[in-house]
Design a protein around this motif. Structure first.
Motif, PDB file in Angstrom:
ATOM      1  N   PHE A   1       4.594  21.489  -5.692  1.00  0.00           N
ATOM      2  CA  PHE A   1       5.748  20.499  -5.570  1.00  0.00           C
ATOM      3  C   PHE A   1       4.926  19.112  -5.485  1.00  0.00           C
ATOM      4  CE2 PHE A   1       8.085  23.994  -4.210  1.00  0.00           C
ATOM      5  CZ  PHE A   1       9.320  23.860  -5.063  1.00  0.00           C
ATOM      6  N   VAL A   2       5.389  18.191  -6.333  1.00  0.00           N
ATOM      7  CA  VAL A   2       4.764  16.891  -6.290  1.00  0.00           C
ATOM      8  C   VAL A   2       5.695  15.989  -5.751  1.00  0.00           C
ATOM      9  CG1 VAL A   2       3.759  14.930  -7.747  1.00  0.00           C
ATOM     10  CG2 VAL A   2       3.244  17.446  -8.381  1.00  0.00           C
TER      11      VAL A   2
ATOM     12  N   PHE B   1       6.235  27.819 -22.054  1.00  0.00           N
ATOM     13  CA  PHE B   1       4.790  27.364 -22.434  1.00  0.00           C
ATOM     14  C   PHE B   1       3.569  28.219 -22.413  1.00  0.00           C
ATOM     15  CE2 PHE B   1       7.265  23.488 -21.429  1.00  0.00           C
ATOM     16  CZ  PHE B   1       6.955  22.688 -22.498  1.00  0.00           C
ATOM     17  N   GLY B   2       4.278  29.725 -22.041  1.00  0.00           N
ATOM     18  CA  GLY B   2       3.080  30.724 -22.092  1.00  0.00           C
ATOM     19  C   GLY B   2       2.085  30.679 -20.832  1.00  0.00           C
ATOM     20  N   LYS B   3       2.770  29.954 -19.886  1.00  0.00           N
ATOM     21  CA  LYS B   3       2.090  29.822 -18.566  1.00  0.00           C
ATOM     22  C   LYS B   3       2.445  30.860 -17.283  1.00  0.00           C
ATOM     23  CE  LYS B   3       0.640  25.075 -19.773  1.00  0.00           C
ATOM     24  NZ  LYS B   3       0.583  23.846 -19.196  1.00  0.00           N
ATOM     25  N   SER B   4       1.647  31.028 -16.441  1.00  0.00           N
ATOM     26  CA  SER B   4       2.283  32.101 -15.381  1.00  0.00           C
ATOM     27  C   SER B   4       2.336  31.197 -14.014  1.00  0.00           C
ATOM     28  CB  SER B   4       1.042  32.983 -15.210  1.00  0.00           C
ATOM     29  OG  SER B   4      -0.241  32.246 -14.986  1.00  0.00           O
ATOM     30  N   ARG B   5       2.326  30.003 -13.777  1.00  0.00           N
ATOM     31  CA  ARG B   5       2.555  29.490 -12.686  1.00  0.00           C
ATOM     32  C   ARG B   5       3.430  28.177 -12.864  1.00  0.00           C
ATOM     33  NH1 ARG B   5      -2.207  27.650  -8.262  1.00  0.00           N
ATOM     34  NH2 ARG B   5      -0.646  27.384  -6.508  1.00  0.00           N
ATOM     35  N   TRP B   6       4.174  27.944 -11.970  1.00  0.00           N
ATOM     36  CA  TRP B   6       5.152  26.665 -12.083  1.00  0.00           C
ATOM     37  C   TRP B   6       5.111  25.720 -10.872  1.00  0.00           C
ATOM     38  CZ3 TRP B   6       8.791  26.023  -8.587  1.00  0.00           C
ATOM     39  CH2 TRP B   6       9.328  27.048  -7.775  1.00  0.00           C
ATOM     40  N   GLY B   7       5.642  24.348 -11.274  1.00  0.00           N
ATOM     41  CA  GLY B   7       5.701  23.677 -10.308  1.00  0.00           C
ATOM     42  C   GLY B   7       7.161  22.792 -10.523  1.00  0.00           C
ATOM     43  N   ASP B   8       7.146  21.642  -9.598  1.00  0.00           N
ATOM     44  CA  ASP B   8       8.253  20.910  -9.884  1.00  0.00           C
ATOM     45  C   ASP B   8       7.969  19.334  -9.227  1.00  0.00           C
ATOM     46  OD1 ASP B   8      10.931  19.776 -10.746  1.00  0.00           O
ATOM     47  OD2 ASP B   8      11.961  20.802  -8.641  1.00  0.00           O
ATOM     48  N   LYS B   9       8.429  18.315  -9.835  1.00  0.00           N
ATOM     49  CA  LYS B   9       8.156  16.898  -9.431  1.00  0.00           C
ATOM     50  C   LYS B   9       9.536  16.318  -9.216  1.00  0.00           C
ATOM     51  CE  LYS B   9       8.006  13.468 -11.828  1.00  0.00           C
ATOM     52  NZ  LYS B   9       8.424  12.116 -11.979  1.00  0.00           N
ATOM     53  N   ARG B  10       9.657  15.877  -8.072  1.00  0.00           N
ATOM     54  CA  ARG B  10      10.620  14.946  -7.754  1.00  0.00           C
ATOM     55  C   ARG B  10      10.140  13.912  -6.592  1.00  0.00           C
ATOM     56  NH1 ARG B  10      17.255  15.355  -7.006  1.00  0.00           N
ATOM     57  NH2 ARG B  10      17.857  12.746  -7.125  1.00  0.00           N
ATOM     58  N   PRO B  11      10.058  12.683  -6.739  1.00  0.00           N
ATOM     59  CA  PRO B  11       9.511  11.991  -5.543  1.00  0.00           C
ATOM     60  C   PRO B  11      10.457  12.087  -4.358  1.00  0.00           C
ATOM     61  CG  PRO B  11       9.563  10.665  -7.578  1.00  0.00           C
ATOM     62  CD  PRO B  11      10.220  11.871  -7.812  1.00  0.00           C
ATOM     63  N   SER B  12      11.684  12.213  -4.158  1.00  0.00           N
ATOM     64  CA  SER B  12      12.337  12.084  -3.040  1.00  0.00           C
ATOM     65  C   SER B  12      12.218  13.455  -2.202  1.00  0.00           C
ATOM     66  CB  SER B  12      13.876  11.935  -3.363  1.00  0.00           C
ATOM     67  OG  SER B  12      14.406  12.843  -4.358  1.00  0.00           O
ATOM     68  N   TYR B  13      11.593  14.409  -3.112  1.00  0.00           N
ATOM     69  CA  TYR B  13      11.306  15.739  -2.307  1.00  0.00           C
ATOM     70  C   TYR B  13      10.629  15.669  -0.962  1.00  0.00           C
ATOM     71  CZ  TYR B  13      12.812  18.880  -6.054  1.00  0.00           C
ATOM     72  OH  TYR B  13      13.579  19.393  -7.350  1.00  0.00           O
ATOM     73  N   TYR B  14       9.684  14.696  -0.761  1.00  0.00           N
ATOM     74  CA  TYR B  14       8.958  14.337   0.520  1.00  0.00           C
ATOM     75  C   TYR B  14      10.083  14.490   1.719  1.00  0.00           C
ATOM     76  CZ  TYR B  14      10.833   9.523   0.899  1.00  0.00           C
ATOM     77  OH  TYR B  14      11.655   8.542   0.924  1.00  0.00           O
ATOM     78  N   ARG B  15      11.350  13.953   1.505  1.00  0.00           N
ATOM     79  CA  ARG B  15      12.258  14.298   2.600  1.00  0.00           C
ATOM     80  C   ARG B  15      12.832  15.536   2.422  1.00  0.00           C
ATOM     81  NH1 ARG B  15      14.684   9.719  -0.021  1.00  0.00           N
ATOM     82  NH2 ARG B  15      16.354  11.005  -0.666  1.00  0.00           N
TER      83      ARG B  15
END
Length: 346
Positions: free
Chosen positions: A8-9, A109-123
């Motif tokens: 998570f970013v 995308f043929g990838k085996s690992r995922w992430g997610d980005k949302r600035p407010s996730y810091y809370r």
């Protein structure tokens, strides 16, 4: 063994999190989608969907994610029916239905690992850890004065300078708290200025943190912007260009003198501790400091109200919360490893 931990970013808005999203998405094993809007509201309304051990409840939640007006699922380029089917056949927990969205996106995308980005996730790191207990977090930090100057120019940002300053302070304070409480292999902080000045070095260190080999393609995120940044987000136009240091320090010409004074007065300790030099601007006017403190208080009160309600929900959880999609998640739940193919419809 290669890692499958979610990534998570997080960070204050306008800290460069979209650039970092694209850098990670440029890695051959990692997929990080554009921002969505379903995770947080789904979590806080999870009681309405009931026990996710029931396939029909998984279908209802997945259908809302795929068809909801404001979830932004459509920007992921996924087939709604296939996702709902995968969620119904997947593990019976709330986090598994949420995580299945990102798992499907990675497989696109043929990838085996995922992430997610949302600035407010810091809370919401604690909340995310409840759903994804093996998650890793990357907190991107940028000079607060540049964040404020950039926020003022955004067509979607309606609050004033005081709320923008309070937002940055909040993000830094949460980052400090997470750095103290989370294990070293779960939380990582880096500065936007360092990342843009020497992306190869910083990304190599970041890859060591997430347990991946560094790939040079990560230094050319503009090549991924066409597929991973929605075209209507014109404020992300810089992501279609080369990584540059040109946007650091623009606050000097974009902030009013009183805004610089406010930033260095109320954010000075935080800025200095992160290596940002102060100008020695005059002290801020009392009414400006009071307005900043009021903005901080309003944000704190709103956050406390929401989480106090959630504490009551936790006393009567409708069903399992933690995802069961990765090896780490299954291990923490006392379950054996499961092949990824077993999680998807045949």
């Amino acid at each position: 063994m290669q890692s499958d931990r979610p990534i998570f970013v997080v960070g204050c808005p306008r800290s460069g999190t979209t650039m970092l999203q694209l850098m990670l998405h440029s890695h051959p094993r990692v997929a990080v989608p554009p921002e969505t809007r379903f995770l947080v509201p789904a979590y806080f309304s999870r009681r309405a969907y009931g026990d996710m051990r029931l396939a029909d409840n998984r279908r209802r939640l997945a259908t809302w994610i795929a068809e909801g007006r404001n979830t932004k699922f459509r920007e992921l380029g996924l087939d709604a029916g296939e996702f709902v089917h995968a969620a119904m056949l997947g593990p019976g927990s709330f986090g598994s239905v949420i995580g299945m969205v990102f798992k499907c996106y990675a497989e696109r995308f043929g990838k085996s690992r995922w992430g997610d980005k949302r600035p407010s996730y810091y809370r919401h790191v604690e909340m995310l850890m409840r759903m994804f207990p093996d998650a890793q977090f990357i907190h991107l930090i940028r000079d607060g004065r540049d964040c404020i100057a950039s926020l003022k120019e955004m067509p979607w940002y309606k609050p004033d300078t005081f709320h923008a300053a309070a937002n940055w302070a909040e993000a830094i304070d949460f980052g400090r708290r997470h750095a103290r409480k989370l294990p070293e292999d779960s939380f990582y902080q880096l500065r936007y200025e360092d990342l843009t000045a020497d992306p190869e070095t910083e990304l190599a260190k970041l890859c060591a943190f997430i347990g991946e080999d560094y790939d040079p393609a990560m230094c050319e995120p503009r090549h991924m912007a066409e597929v991973a940044v929605p075209k209507h987000k014109v404020w992300h136009s810089n992501t279609h260009r080369e990584v540059t240091t040109a946007h650091a320090g623009k606050w000097v010409s974009k902030l009013e003198p009183w805004e610089i004074s406010l930033c260095e007065d109320v954010l000075g300790e935080r800025l200095s501790s992160l290596g940002y030099e102060l100008t020695g601007a005059p002290r801020a006017d009392r009414e400006h400091v009071a307005a900043f403190k009021s903005a901080v208080s309003k944000r704190r009160t709103a956050r406390a109200r929401k989480y106090n309600r959630d504490r009551l929900t936790r006393l009567r959880e409708p069903g399992p919360t933690a995802a069961l999609l990765t090896d780490g998640q299954r291990m923490l739940a006392g379950l054996p490893r499961q092949r990824s193919a077993e999680l998807l419809p045949r």
